[in-house]
Design a protein around this motif. Structure first.
Motif, PDB file in Angstrom:
ATOM      1  N   ILE A   1     -31.577 -45.898  34.174  1.00  0.00           N
ATOM      2  CA  ILE A   1     -32.824 -45.186  34.455  1.00  0.00           C
ATOM      3  C   ILE A   1     -32.478 -43.701  34.392  1.00  0.00           C
ATOM      4  CG2 ILE A   1     -34.602 -44.690  36.176  1.00  0.00           C
ATOM      5  CD1 ILE A   1     -34.131 -47.527  37.277  1.00  0.00           C
ATOM      6  N   PHE A   2     -33.198 -42.972  33.552  1.00  0.00           N
ATOM      7  CA  PHE A   2     -32.887 -41.568  33.305  1.00  0.00           C
ATOM      8  C   PHE A   2     -34.102 -40.696  33.609  1.00  0.00           C
ATOM      9  CE2 PHE A   2     -33.021 -37.915  30.382  1.00  0.00           C
ATOM     10  CZ  PHE A   2     -31.843 -37.277  30.732  1.00  0.00           C
ATOM     11  N   THR A   3     -33.880 -39.568  34.275  1.00  0.00           N
ATOM     12  CA  THR A   3     -34.966 -38.643  34.588  1.00  0.00           C
ATOM     13  C   THR A   3     -34.421 -37.226  34.740  1.00  0.00           C
ATOM     14  OG1 THR A   3     -36.797 -38.189  36.127  1.00  0.00           O
ATOM     15  CG2 THR A   3     -34.744 -39.032  37.078  1.00  0.00           C
ATOM     16  N   LEU A   4     -35.291 -36.262  34.565  1.00  0.00           N
ATOM     17  CA  LEU A   4     -34.934 -34.870  34.850  1.00  0.00           C
ATOM     18  C   LEU A   4     -35.356 -34.471  36.260  1.00  0.00           C
ATOM     19  CD1 LEU A   4     -35.931 -33.086  31.506  1.00  0.00           C
ATOM     20  CD2 LEU A   4     -33.806 -34.243  32.110  1.00  0.00           C
ATOM     21  N   LYS A   5     -36.057 -35.369  36.945  1.00  0.00           N
ATOM     22  CA  LYS A   5     -36.609 -35.075  38.270  1.00  0.00           C
ATOM     23  C   LYS A   5     -35.814 -35.812  39.339  1.00  0.00           C
ATOM     24  CE  LYS A   5     -41.184 -34.605  36.175  1.00  0.00           C
ATOM     25  NZ  LYS A   5     -42.587 -35.072  36.138  1.00  0.00           N
ATOM     26  N   PRO A   6     -35.052 -35.100  40.148  1.00  0.00           N
ATOM     27  CA  PRO A   6     -34.180 -35.778  41.124  1.00  0.00           C
ATOM     28  C   PRO A   6     -34.940 -36.671  42.095  1.00  0.00           C
ATOM     29  CG  PRO A   6     -34.263 -33.391  41.520  1.00  0.00           C
ATOM     30  CD  PRO A   6     -34.901 -33.630  40.196  1.00  0.00           C
ATOM     31  N   GLU A   7     -36.211 -36.346  42.370  1.00  0.00           N
ATOM     32  CA  GLU A   7     -36.994 -37.171  43.303  1.00  0.00           C
ATOM     33  C   GLU A   7     -37.375 -38.525  42.698  1.00  0.00           C
ATOM     34  OE1 GLU A   7     -40.036 -34.511  41.190  1.00  0.00           O
ATOM     35  OE2 GLU A   7     -37.958 -34.391  41.897  1.00  0.00           O
ATOM     36  N   LEU A   8     -37.147 -38.687  41.382  1.00  0.00           N
ATOM     37  CA  LEU A   8     -37.505 -39.947  40.715  1.00  0.00           C
ATOM     38  C   LEU A   8     -36.270 -40.742  40.301  1.00  0.00           C
ATOM     39  CD1 LEU A   8     -40.507 -38.831  38.463  1.00  0.00           C
ATOM     40  CD2 LEU A   8     -40.562 -39.911  40.719  1.00  0.00           C
ATOM     41  N   LYS A   9     -35.121 -40.441  40.890  1.00  0.00           N
ATOM     42  CA  LYS A   9     -33.899 -41.154  40.546  1.00  0.00           C
ATOM     43  C   LYS A   9     -33.970 -42.615  40.996  1.00  0.00           C
ATOM     44  CE  LYS A   9     -30.935 -38.495  42.633  1.00  0.00           C
ATOM     45  NZ  LYS A   9     -29.638 -37.954  43.118  1.00  0.00           N
TER      46      LYS A   9
END
Length: 230
Positions: free
Chosen positions: A93-101
């Motif tokens: 799972i990849f994201t640029l938003k730490p709150e969506l890790k």
């Protein structure tokens, strides 16, 4: 001089590669060309689309697929030879938003990028993961599909999606992002297989490339680029 130019161009291998392999294949190309004096020309796409191109007569010598299914179909049709299992893909799972890790971040995401499961092995693995986690029905309307895993990854990088379920190999290329490696028992194995095409089996030099994929030098690259040994 003309004869030398013709001879140089005759030592070219045309490779059709799953897009998840791109970071690794770029280094493979550099190392193999330097060591062998043979040029590699690599085209990237989803495994399913490349499979259809080969069936349609596209001039590739080697097909590198992100699963076993497409090479097996070519083998059954007598259109492929010398299957070589050389790597195991990993899903994140990849994201640029730490709150969506992580897995919990999927529930909060508005748009979740995955490769198209109809012809991309990483897309099928992503959908199967969501089903095993009991999240597919909840999240299916938020899924946005890339034609391949590289495009799904790009959706996240460009802001077109909040989160992506993509390959570790691509996540490693973007250090500004955050990724969570998913347990491999929660999705079908992603086995990368190389085969020679009808065109490729007529070139002796192509067998050297398959041998390189079995070499210790190549195996040392796998972990660096987010792949496991087969």
């Amino acid at each position: 001089m003309l004869l030398l130019v013709v001879a140089a161009y005759s030592q070219t291998i045309y490779v059709a590669s799953a897009s998840s392999m791109r970071p690794l294949m770029e280094e493979v190309t550099e190392v193999f060309e330097k060591g062998s004096g043979v040029e590699l020309k690599v085209s990237y796409g989803s495994s399913g689309n490349l499979f259809r191109q080969i069936l349609g007569g596209a001039p590739y010598d080697v097909f590198i697929s992100a699963n076993e299914m497409y090479p097996e179909r070519l083998l059954e049709l007598g259109r492929a030879y010398h299957p070589t299992l050389f790597a195991r893909g990993r899903l994140v799972i990849f994201t640029l938003k730490p709150e969506l890790k992580g897995i919990e971040g999927l529930r909060s995401a508005r748009r979740i990028a995955v490769a198209n499961p109809r012809h991309a092995p990483y897309g099928r693995a992503a959908v199967e993961f969501l089903k095993k986690e009991g999240l597919y029905e909840e999240l299916r309307t938020r899924l946005v599909f890339g034609s391949n895993v590289a495009q799904a990854f790009q959706f996240v990088v460009s802001g077109g999606a909040d989160v992506g379920i993509v390959s570790l190999s691509l996540a490693l290329t973007y250090p500004e992002g955050h990724y969570t490696i998913l347990p491999e028992d929660r999705y079908p194995p992603i086995r990368h297989v190389a085969v020679l095409t009808e065109r490729g089996r007529k070139k002796e030099v192509v067998l050297k490339f398959l041998e390189f994929l079995k070499s210790p030098e190549f195996k040392s690259m796998l972990e660096k680029f987010g792949f496991g040994a087969p």
